[in-house]
Scaffold this motif. Structure first.
Motif, mmCIF file in Angstrom:
data_model
loop_
_atom_site.group_PDB
_atom_site.id
_atom_site.type_symbol
_atom_site.label_atom_id
_atom_site.label_comp_id
_atom_site.label_asym_id
_atom_site.label_seq_id
_atom_site.Cartn_x
_atom_site.Cartn_y
_atom_site.Cartn_z
ATOM 1 N N SER A 202 -22.084 -22.488 -44.590
ATOM 2 C CA SER A 202 -22.113 -22.628 -43.131
ATOM 3 C C SER A 202 -20.808 -23.238 -42.657
ATOM 4 C CB SER A 202 -23.298 -23.495 -42.699
ATOM 5 O OG SER A 202 -23.148 -24.818 -43.168
ATOM 6 N N THR A 203 -20.380 -22.790 -41.495
ATOM 7 C CA THR A 203 -19.161 -23.296 -40.883
ATOM 8 C C THR A 203 -19.282 -23.109 -39.377
ATOM 9 O OG1 THR A 203 -16.736 -23.223 -41.007
ATOM 10 C CG2 THR A 203 -17.905 -21.107 -41.077
ATOM 11 N N GLU A 204 -18.229 -23.401 -38.634
ATOM 12 C CA GLU A 204 -18.313 -23.325 -37.178
ATOM 13 C C GLU A 204 -17.228 -22.413 -36.612
ATOM 14 O OE1 GLU A 204 -17.851 -26.500 -38.649
ATOM 15 O OE2 GLU A 204 -20.013 -26.691 -38.930
ATOM 16 N N ALA A 205 -17.530 -21.871 -35.434
ATOM 17 C CA ALA A 205 -16.572 -21.048 -34.697
ATOM 18 C C ALA A 205 -16.903 -21.142 -33.213
ATOM 19 C CB ALA A 205 -16.623 -19.597 -35.164
ATOM 20 N N VAL A 206 -15.960 -20.744 -32.384
ATOM 21 C CA VAL A 206 -16.126 -20.748 -30.931
ATOM 22 C C VAL A 206 -16.614 -19.379 -30.482
ATOM 23 C CG1 VAL A 206 -14.951 -21.022 -28.716
ATOM 24 C CG2 VAL A 206 -14.308 -22.461 -30.648
ATOM 25 N N ILE A 207 -17.552 -19.349 -29.553
ATOM 26 C CA ILE A 207 -18.020 -18.086 -28.994
ATOM 27 C C ILE A 207 -17.092 -17.690 -27.854
ATOM 28 C CG2 ILE A 207 -19.909 -16.913 -27.811
ATOM 29 C CD1 ILE A 207 -21.812 -18.777 -29.290
ATOM 30 N N GLY A 208 -16.425 -16.544 -28.002
ATOM 31 C CA GLY A 208 -15.476 -16.094 -26.985
ATOM 32 C C GLY A 208 -15.967 -14.916 -26.179
ATOM 33 N N ALA A 209 -17.006 -14.240 -26.664
ATOM 34 C CA ALA A 209 -17.546 -13.085 -25.950
ATOM 35 C C ALA A 209 -18.909 -12.760 -26.542
ATOM 36 C CB ALA A 209 -16.609 -11.883 -26.062
ATOM 37 N N VAL A 210 -19.659 -11.923 -25.828
ATOM 38 C CA VAL A 210 -20.951 -11.470 -26.319
ATOM 39 C C VAL A 210 -21.104 -9.988 -26.009
ATOM 40 C CG1 VAL A 210 -22.069 -13.724 -26.071
ATOM 41 C CG2 VAL A 210 -22.164 -12.080 -24.172
ATOM 42 N N THR A 211 -21.979 -9.335 -26.756
ATOM 43 C CA THR A 211 -22.469 -8.028 -26.349
ATOM 44 C C THR A 211 -23.809 -8.253 -25.656
ATOM 45 O OG1 THR A 211 -23.562 -7.651 -28.478
ATOM 46 C CG2 THR A 211 -21.305 -6.853 -28.250
ATOM 47 N N GLY A 212 -24.259 -7.272 -24.902
ATOM 48 C CA GLY A 212 -25.444 -7.487 -24.072
ATOM 49 C C GLY A 212 -25.036 -8.171 -22.773
ATOM 50 N N THR A 213 -25.841 -9.074 -22.302
ATOM 51 C CA THR A 213 -25.542 -9.806 -21.078
ATOM 52 C C THR A 213 -25.520 -11.302 -21.372
ATOM 53 O OG1 THR A 213 -27.863 -10.067 -20.420
ATOM 54 C CG2 THR A 213 -26.743 -8.029 -19.753
ATOM 55 N N LEU A 214 -25.012 -12.076 -20.429
ATOM 56 C CA LEU A 214 -25.003 -13.521 -20.626
ATOM 57 C C LEU A 214 -26.421 -14.079 -20.642
ATOM 58 C CD1 LEU A 214 -21.977 -13.086 -19.972
ATOM 59 C CD2 LEU A 214 -22.037 -15.241 -18.718
ATOM 60 N N ALA A 215 -27.325 -13.433 -19.912
ATOM 61 C CA ALA A 215 -28.713 -13.896 -19.884
ATOM 62 C C ALA A 215 -29.492 -13.456 -21.119
ATOM 63 C CB ALA A 215 -29.408 -13.379 -18.630
ATOM 64 N N ALA A 216 -29.036 -12.358 -21.743
ATOM 65 C CA ALA A 216 -29.714 -11.849 -22.942
ATOM 66 C C ALA A 216 -28.667 -11.307 -23.904
ATOM 67 C CB ALA A 216 -30.717 -10.767 -22.575
ATOM 68 N N PRO A 254 -19.719 -17.840 -17.620
ATOM 69 C CA PRO A 254 -18.870 -16.673 -17.369
ATOM 70 C C PRO A 254 -17.395 -17.013 -17.539
ATOM 71 C CG PRO A 254 -20.493 -16.962 -15.629
ATOM 72 C CD PRO A 254 -20.535 -18.203 -16.458
ATOM 73 N N SER A 255 -16.644 -16.034 -17.978
ATOM 74 C CA SER A 255 -15.216 -16.240 -18.189
ATOM 75 C C SER A 255 -14.475 -16.418 -16.871
ATOM 76 C CB SER A 255 -14.625 -15.037 -18.928
ATOM 77 O OG SER A 255 -13.223 -15.087 -18.950
ATOM 78 N N ARG A 256 -13.571 -17.366 -16.852
ATOM 79 C CA ARG A 256 -12.663 -17.526 -15.715
ATOM 80 C C ARG A 256 -11.412 -16.690 -15.954
ATOM 81 N NH1 ARG A 256 -12.372 -24.017 -15.425
ATOM 82 N NH2 ARG A 256 -12.161 -23.653 -17.680
ATOM 83 N N ARG A 279 -18.697 -8.837 -23.053
ATOM 84 C CA ARG A 279 -18.542 -9.685 -21.877
ATOM 85 C C ARG A 279 -17.887 -10.981 -22.327
ATOM 86 N NH1 ARG A 279 -21.711 -7.716 -17.647
ATOM 87 N NH2 ARG A 279 -23.208 -6.108 -18.265
ATOM 88 N N LEU A 280 -16.714 -11.263 -21.766
ATOM 89 C CA LEU A 280 -16.003 -12.480 -22.116
ATOM 90 C C LEU A 280 -16.710 -13.692 -21.533
ATOM 91 C CD1 LEU A 280 -12.306 -11.327 -21.513
ATOM 92 C CD2 LEU A 280 -13.612 -11.304 -23.644
ATOM 93 N N VAL A 281 -16.714 -14.781 -22.295
ATOM 94 C CA VAL A 281 -17.309 -16.039 -21.833
ATOM 95 C C VAL A 281 -16.290 -17.153 -22.027
ATOM 96 C CG1 VAL A 281 -19.641 -15.261 -22.403
ATOM 97 C CG2 VAL A 281 -18.332 -16.578 -24.088
ATOM 98 N N GLU A 282 -16.502 -18.251 -21.358
ATOM 99 C CA GLU A 282 -15.611 -19.389 -21.541
ATOM 100 C C GLU A 282 -15.680 -19.853 -23.002
ATOM 101 O OE1 GLU A 282 -13.346 -21.499 -19.433
ATOM 102 O OE2 GLU A 282 -13.326 -19.352 -18.981
ATOM 103 N N PRO A 283 -14.532 -19.931 -23.682
ATOM 104 C CA PRO A 283 -14.539 -20.274 -25.107
ATOM 105 C C PRO A 283 -14.685 -21.780 -25.333
ATOM 106 C CG PRO A 283 -12.298 -19.853 -24.387
ATOM 107 C CD PRO A 283 -13.180 -19.581 -23.194
ATOM 108 N N VAL A 284 -15.853 -22.295 -24.975
ATOM 109 C CA VAL A 284 -16.093 -23.738 -25.089
ATOM 110 C C VAL A 284 -17.328 -24.046 -25.922
ATOM 111 C CG1 VAL A 284 -14.914 -24.289 -22.932
ATOM 112 C CG2 VAL A 284 -17.367 -23.741 -22.892
#
Length: 326
Positions: A202-216, A254-256, A279-284
């Motif tokens: 196990s390790t860690e990474a930042v989420i920078g985008a998703v497939t689907g929607t932000l709600a699902a 949502p991505s700025r 869909r790009l998301v804020e990489p935080v």
């Protein structure tokens, strides 16, 4: 081999989550390469067959040349591998598989392949009906009797649980895990009679985008910052289960404007030309993921990883840098 000479489908392995070597079994390292069968028929003809049945003979002229040292009517099962910078380089194999004639010879000189033999299917006669322990003994005798030099490599095999556990530490060079084979087991083409344990951690990474929607969200695209502070893509998760989707949806933003991946395209799979709609998301948001040891030359995870949990307690600055973990 007969006039309608061919090589059988390879015997396969089913995944297991148990890394321990059981009594009555042998363990072999699992190589990060191309599964292949190599045969030399009576009269000297050579055939290299991929796991899927493709003819790789023209792509690996150095293996064909080396097969001149095999006895007639011999067939081996094993793995084509390429070493680069003291690590297994799977992507070099992929670059070589479609090259032929002059391009294949040039690639062989630049990225020479080795054949790691782990089973003997023929040696003057069909050996697949023999138990593994007998096929293994005959394979070892072939290597010693013929004094087979590189690019031939005899795959290690052990019945010692401690030795098998030590092989799991070879992940730094790209070894993927272990394959377990019953000592009394015959070779059955196409049957998943072996077991394979893939090393994971196990390790860690930042989420920078998703497939689907932000709600699902369906999958998450992961990244890590490099030493210059740029967010580099490092891989994608498997399809998220319902619990992971819900936990992630609560955290996604949502991505700025100015997202570091703006304008990028992402492949649907390693080696695929199909592009994902993302869909790009804020990489935080930091995610803890279960990964294996298979990396490409750039340090990306070659296989999809499993999202274990969202880590709101971690900041992106606290996770490993891109390329830091190998």
């Amino acid at each position: 081999m007969s006039s309608t000479w061919s090589l059988p489908d390879p015997m396969l392995a089913a995944p297991t989550s148990d890394p321990d070597l059981a009594p009555g079994h042998a363990a072999e390292p699992k190589w990060d390469g191309y599964r292949a069968l190599v045969g030399r028929r009576s009269g000297g003809g050579v055939l290299i067959r991929s796991r899927a049945g493709s003819d790789l003979t023209g792509a690996f002229p150095e293996i064909v040349a080396a097969a001149a040292g095999l006895p007639d009517d011999t067939a081996l099962d094993g793995e084509l591998v390429v070493w680069e910078n003291d690590q297994l380089a799977f992507e070099r194999l992929q670059q070589r598989q479609h090259r032929r004639t002059g391009a294949a010879a040039q690639a062989a000189a630049q990225w020479p392949a080795h054949f790691v033999a782990f089973d003997l299917l023929r040696l003057g006669a069909d050996r697949t009906g023999q138990p593994y322990r007998e096929r293994r003994r005959a394979l070892e005798e072939l290597f010693t009797g013929q004094q087979l030099p590189p690019p031939w490599t005899l795959c290690p095999s052990t019945t010692d649980p401690q030795q098998a556990a030590e092989w799991l530490q070879w992940s730094s060079v790209g070894m993927e895990g272990l394959v377990f084979k019953r000592l009394d087991q015959t070779y059955v083409p196409g049957w998943r009679g072996w077991r394979k344990y893939r090393s994971r951690h196990s390790t860690e990474a930042v989420i920078g985008a998703v497939t689907g929607t932000l709600a699902a969200p369906t999958t998450a695209l992961l990244g890590r910052f490099d030493a210059a502070g740029r967010l580099q893509y490092t891989g994608r998760t498997t399809v998220l289960n319902a619990a992971a989707r819900q936990a992630l949806a609560v955290e996604l933003q949502p991505s700025r404007p100015g997202h570091p991946w703006t304008g990028w395209t992402f492949s649907a799979g390693w080696g695929s030309r199909q592009e994902l709609h993302v869909r790009l998301v804020e990489p935080v948001i930091v995610a803890e993921v279960a990964v294996d040891v298979s990396l490409d030359a750039s340090g990306r995870w070659r296989h999809p990883v499993r999202l274990m949990r969202v880590r709101p307690d971690l900041a992106p600055s606290e996770i490993p840098l891109f390329g830091q973990e190998r």
